[in-house]
Design a protein around this motif. Structure first.
Motif, mmCIF file in Angstrom:
data_model
loop_
_atom_site.group_PDB
_atom_site.id
_atom_site.type_symbol
_atom_site.label_atom_id
_atom_site.label_comp_id
_atom_site.label_asym_id
_atom_site.label_seq_id
_atom_site.Cartn_x
_atom_site.Cartn_y
_atom_site.Cartn_z
ATOM 1 N N ARG A 197 0.825 -1.211 0.000
ATOM 2 C CA ARG A 197 0.000 0.000 0.000
ATOM 3 C C ARG A 197 0.855 1.255 0.000
ATOM 4 O O ARG A 197 1.847 1.355 0.698
ATOM 5 C CB ARG A 197 -0.906 -0.012 1.233
ATOM 6 C CG ARG A 197 -1.746 1.250 1.406
ATOM 7 C CD ARG A 197 -2.656 1.155 2.596
ATOM 8 N NE ARG A 197 -1.915 1.006 3.853
ATOM 9 C CZ ARG A 197 -2.480 1.050 5.056
ATOM 10 N NH1 ARG A 197 -3.794 1.193 5.160
ATOM 11 N NH2 ARG A 197 -1.744 0.920 6.138
ATOM 12 N N ARG A 198 0.431 2.246 -0.794
ATOM 13 C CA ARG A 198 1.064 3.553 -0.845
ATOM 14 C C ARG A 198 -0.048 4.595 -1.007
ATOM 15 O O ARG A 198 -0.626 4.726 -2.078
ATOM 16 C CB ARG A 198 2.056 3.669 -2.009
ATOM 17 C CG ARG A 198 3.197 2.661 -1.985
ATOM 18 C CD ARG A 198 4.170 2.946 -0.859
ATOM 19 N NE ARG A 198 5.337 2.074 -0.900
ATOM 20 C CZ ARG A 198 5.413 0.893 -0.315
ATOM 21 N NH1 ARG A 198 4.374 0.425 0.362
ATOM 22 N NH2 ARG A 198 6.513 0.162 -0.396
ATOM 23 N N GLU A 199 -0.350 5.340 0.068
ATOM 24 C CA GLU A 199 -1.469 6.285 0.032
ATOM 25 C C GLU A 199 -1.141 7.544 0.830
ATOM 26 O O GLU A 199 -0.390 7.495 1.808
ATOM 27 C CB GLU A 199 -2.738 5.650 0.613
ATOM 28 C CG GLU A 199 -3.237 4.444 -0.165
ATOM 29 C CD GLU A 199 -4.408 3.753 0.509
ATOM 30 O OE1 GLU A 199 -4.934 2.789 -0.071
ATOM 31 O OE2 GLU A 199 -4.792 4.175 1.629
ATOM 32 N N VAL A 200 -1.737 8.656 0.398
ATOM 33 C CA VAL A 200 -1.649 9.925 1.125
ATOM 34 C C VAL A 200 -3.067 10.433 1.328
ATOM 35 O O VAL A 200 -3.815 10.587 0.350
ATOM 36 C CB VAL A 200 -0.827 10.983 0.365
ATOM 37 C CG1 VAL A 200 -0.757 12.286 1.170
ATOM 38 C CG2 VAL A 200 0.566 10.466 0.050
ATOM 39 N N HIS A 201 -3.450 10.671 2.583
ATOM 40 C CA HIS A 201 -4.792 11.170 2.887
ATOM 41 C C HIS A 201 -4.706 12.466 3.686
ATOM 42 O O HIS A 201 -3.830 12.623 4.540
ATOM 43 C CB HIS A 201 -5.597 10.152 3.694
ATOM 44 C CG HIS A 201 -6.042 8.964 2.907
ATOM 45 N ND1 HIS A 201 -5.300 7.811 2.814
ATOM 46 C CD2 HIS A 201 -7.157 8.747 2.159
ATOM 47 C CE1 HIS A 201 -5.931 6.932 2.061
ATOM 48 N NE2 HIS A 201 -7.065 7.477 1.644
ATOM 49 N N ILE A 202 -5.623 13.355 3.399
ATOM 50 C CA ILE A 202 -5.820 14.564 4.202
ATOM 51 C C ILE A 202 -7.074 14.346 5.024
ATOM 52 O O ILE A 202 -8.183 14.277 4.490
ATOM 53 C CB ILE A 202 -5.985 15.816 3.325
ATOM 54 C CG1 ILE A 202 -4.837 15.946 2.328
ATOM 55 C CG2 ILE A 202 -6.104 17.060 4.205
ATOM 56 C CD1 ILE A 202 -3.494 16.165 2.944
ATOM 57 N N VAL A 203 -6.920 14.169 6.333
ATOM 58 C CA VAL A 203 -8.062 13.941 7.216
ATOM 59 C C VAL A 203 -8.659 15.294 7.596
ATOM 60 O O VAL A 203 -7.958 16.157 8.132
ATOM 61 C CB VAL A 203 -7.642 13.163 8.471
ATOM 62 C CG1 VAL A 203 -8.813 13.021 9.436
ATOM 63 C CG2 VAL A 203 -7.091 11.802 8.090
ATOM 64 N N GLU A 204 -9.955 15.457 7.330
ATOM 65 C CA GLU A 204 -10.637 16.724 7.616
ATOM 66 C C GLU A 204 -11.624 16.610 8.771
ATOM 67 O O GLU A 204 -11.830 17.565 9.514
ATOM 68 C CB GLU A 204 -11.344 17.214 6.354
ATOM 69 C CG GLU A 204 -10.373 17.490 5.192
ATOM 70 C CD GLU A 204 -11.070 17.779 3.880
ATOM 71 O OE1 GLU A 204 -12.278 17.425 3.767
ATOM 72 O OE2 GLU A 204 -10.432 18.334 2.976
ATOM 73 N N ARG B 280 -7.778 16.067 12.557
ATOM 74 C CA ARG B 280 -7.297 16.495 11.245
ATOM 75 C C ARG B 280 -5.778 16.308 11.172
ATOM 76 O O ARG B 280 -5.049 16.624 12.103
ATOM 77 C CB ARG B 280 -7.686 17.945 10.970
ATOM 78 C CG ARG B 280 -7.080 18.963 11.900
ATOM 79 C CD ARG B 280 -7.714 20.342 11.715
ATOM 80 N NE ARG B 280 -7.058 21.363 12.531
ATOM 81 C CZ ARG B 280 -7.324 21.567 13.811
ATOM 82 N NH1 ARG B 280 -8.224 20.818 14.432
ATOM 83 N NH2 ARG B 280 -6.692 22.517 14.470
ATOM 84 N N SER B 281 -5.349 15.785 10.063
ATOM 85 C CA SER B 281 -3.940 15.417 9.930
ATOM 86 C C SER B 281 -3.652 15.040 8.492
ATOM 87 O O SER B 281 -4.555 14.946 7.656
ATOM 88 C CB SER B 281 -3.601 14.242 10.862
ATOM 89 O OG SER B 281 -4.478 13.148 10.624
ATOM 90 N N VAL B 282 -2.376 14.835 8.206
ATOM 91 C CA VAL B 282 -1.931 14.249 6.943
ATOM 92 C C VAL B 282 -1.453 12.845 7.285
ATOM 93 O O VAL B 282 -0.605 12.672 8.161
ATOM 94 C CB VAL B 282 -0.798 15.071 6.303
ATOM 95 C CG1 VAL B 282 -0.255 14.357 5.058
ATOM 96 C CG2 VAL B 282 -1.292 16.468 5.953
ATOM 97 N N VAL B 283 -2.020 11.844 6.621
ATOM 98 C CA VAL B 283 -1.692 10.453 6.912
ATOM 99 C C VAL B 283 -0.973 9.841 5.715
ATOM 100 O O VAL B 283 -1.511 9.813 4.608
ATOM 101 C CB VAL B 283 -2.950 9.627 7.243
ATOM 102 C CG1 VAL B 283 -2.548 8.209 7.640
ATOM 103 C CG2 VAL B 283 -3.750 10.289 8.350
ATOM 104 N N PHE C 202 -12.733 8.407 9.730
ATOM 105 C CA PHE C 202 -12.586 9.813 9.367
ATOM 106 C C PHE C 202 -12.935 10.017 7.900
ATOM 107 O O PHE C 202 -13.060 9.069 7.124
ATOM 108 C CB PHE C 202 -11.168 10.310 9.651
ATOM 109 C CG PHE C 202 -10.067 9.461 9.074
ATOM 110 C CD1 PHE C 202 -9.805 9.461 7.708
ATOM 111 C CD2 PHE C 202 -9.266 8.676 9.895
ATOM 112 C CE1 PHE C 202 -8.785 8.696 7.182
ATOM 113 C CE2 PHE C 202 -8.247 7.908 9.372
ATOM 114 C CZ PHE C 202 -8.003 7.911 8.008
ATOM 115 N N SER C 203 -13.101 11.276 7.560
ATOM 116 C CA SER C 203 -13.380 11.643 6.172
ATOM 117 C C SER C 203 -12.391 12.708 5.744
ATOM 118 O O SER C 203 -11.833 13.433 6.561
ATOM 119 C CB SER C 203 -14.822 12.149 6.020
ATOM 120 O OG SER C 203 -15.020 13.330 6.791
ATOM 121 N N GLY C 204 -12.191 12.806 4.464
ATOM 122 C CA GLY C 204 -11.248 13.768 3.912
ATOM 123 C C GLY C 204 -11.048 13.494 2.442
ATOM 124 O O GLY C 204 -11.989 13.140 1.734
#
Length: 209
Positions: A136-143, A149-152, A191-193
């Motif tokens: 897995r390789r993913e970038v999420h912005i949690v809103e 809220r964070s960058v995951v 979470f959502s984002g």
């Protein structure tokens, strides 16, 4: 690395010490089909021990079986591993979000930590997700929820949490909101984002043109 090797998910050899007939040598263990292939490394051993092992194995040819003991010899520093994962997440976030994100003051403690990987000063910001795809390789912005809220950055079975965009909270506060500091219990997230493309090169989406 050891976890991946034992799960059969790594093609890299494992450095080991192995003992047969009371004689110990050093070598590399490779996974091979449903078994393992053990190869000695002559230059890593005393020539006398290599000869003694050969003699011990010759004496066991007609015995109908033998005992093999082995142990990994890789040196693992949990502090260095933790800082290495944080550095990896930091660089991925930099490639995905650019200078205006990576230079925000909330990330100053991480930059200080990279200068001193031995003395840990930042809170736990990494989780292990055993059931995740190791590729897995993913970038999420949690809103939402807002307190989380964070960058995951998701890399295999690791989740690396970094401050959100323009987030001025201390890292300790972020870790508490995520529950990452409470390592004695299972941590679950809902979470959502939005998801960003995995960067193949610097994107600089948030940088002024």
């Amino acid at each position: 690395m050891l976890r991946l090797f034992l799960a059969g998910e790594s093609t890299d050899p494992m450095r080991v010490e192995y003992t047969i007939g009371g004689v110990t040598n050093r070598g590399n263990m490779h996974l091979s089909g449903n078994g393992a292939l053990l190869l000695g490394v002559p230059q890593a051993n005393n020539p006398a021990d290599v000869e003694r092992l050969a003699q011990a194995m010759d004496s066991l040819v007609d015995s109908g079986g033998f005992r093999l003991d082995w142990r990994p010899t890789m040196r693992i520093s949990s502090n260095h591993a933790r800082v290495s994962w944080l550095r990896t997440g930091y660089l991925v976030a930099f490639a995905a979000l650019g200078w205006s994100y990576i230079l925000q003051p909330a990330l100053d403690p991480l930059r200080a930590q990279f200068e001193d990987p031995v003395n840990i000063t930042v809170p736990p910001l990494i989780l292990h997700e055993p059931s995740a795809d190791p590729l897995r390789r993913e970038v999420h912005i949690v809103e939402e929820p807002s307190e989380q809220r964070s960058v995951v950055i998701s890399i295999g079975r690791r989740l690396i949490f970094l401050p959100s965009i323009d987030d001025s909270r201390p890292l300790d506060e972020l870790a508490r909101a995520l529950g990452v500091q409470q390592t004695s219990r299972r941590v679950q997230f809902s979470f959502s984002g939005k998801r960003l493309p995995w960067p193949r090169k610097p994107q600089y989406f948030l940088d002024p043109s």
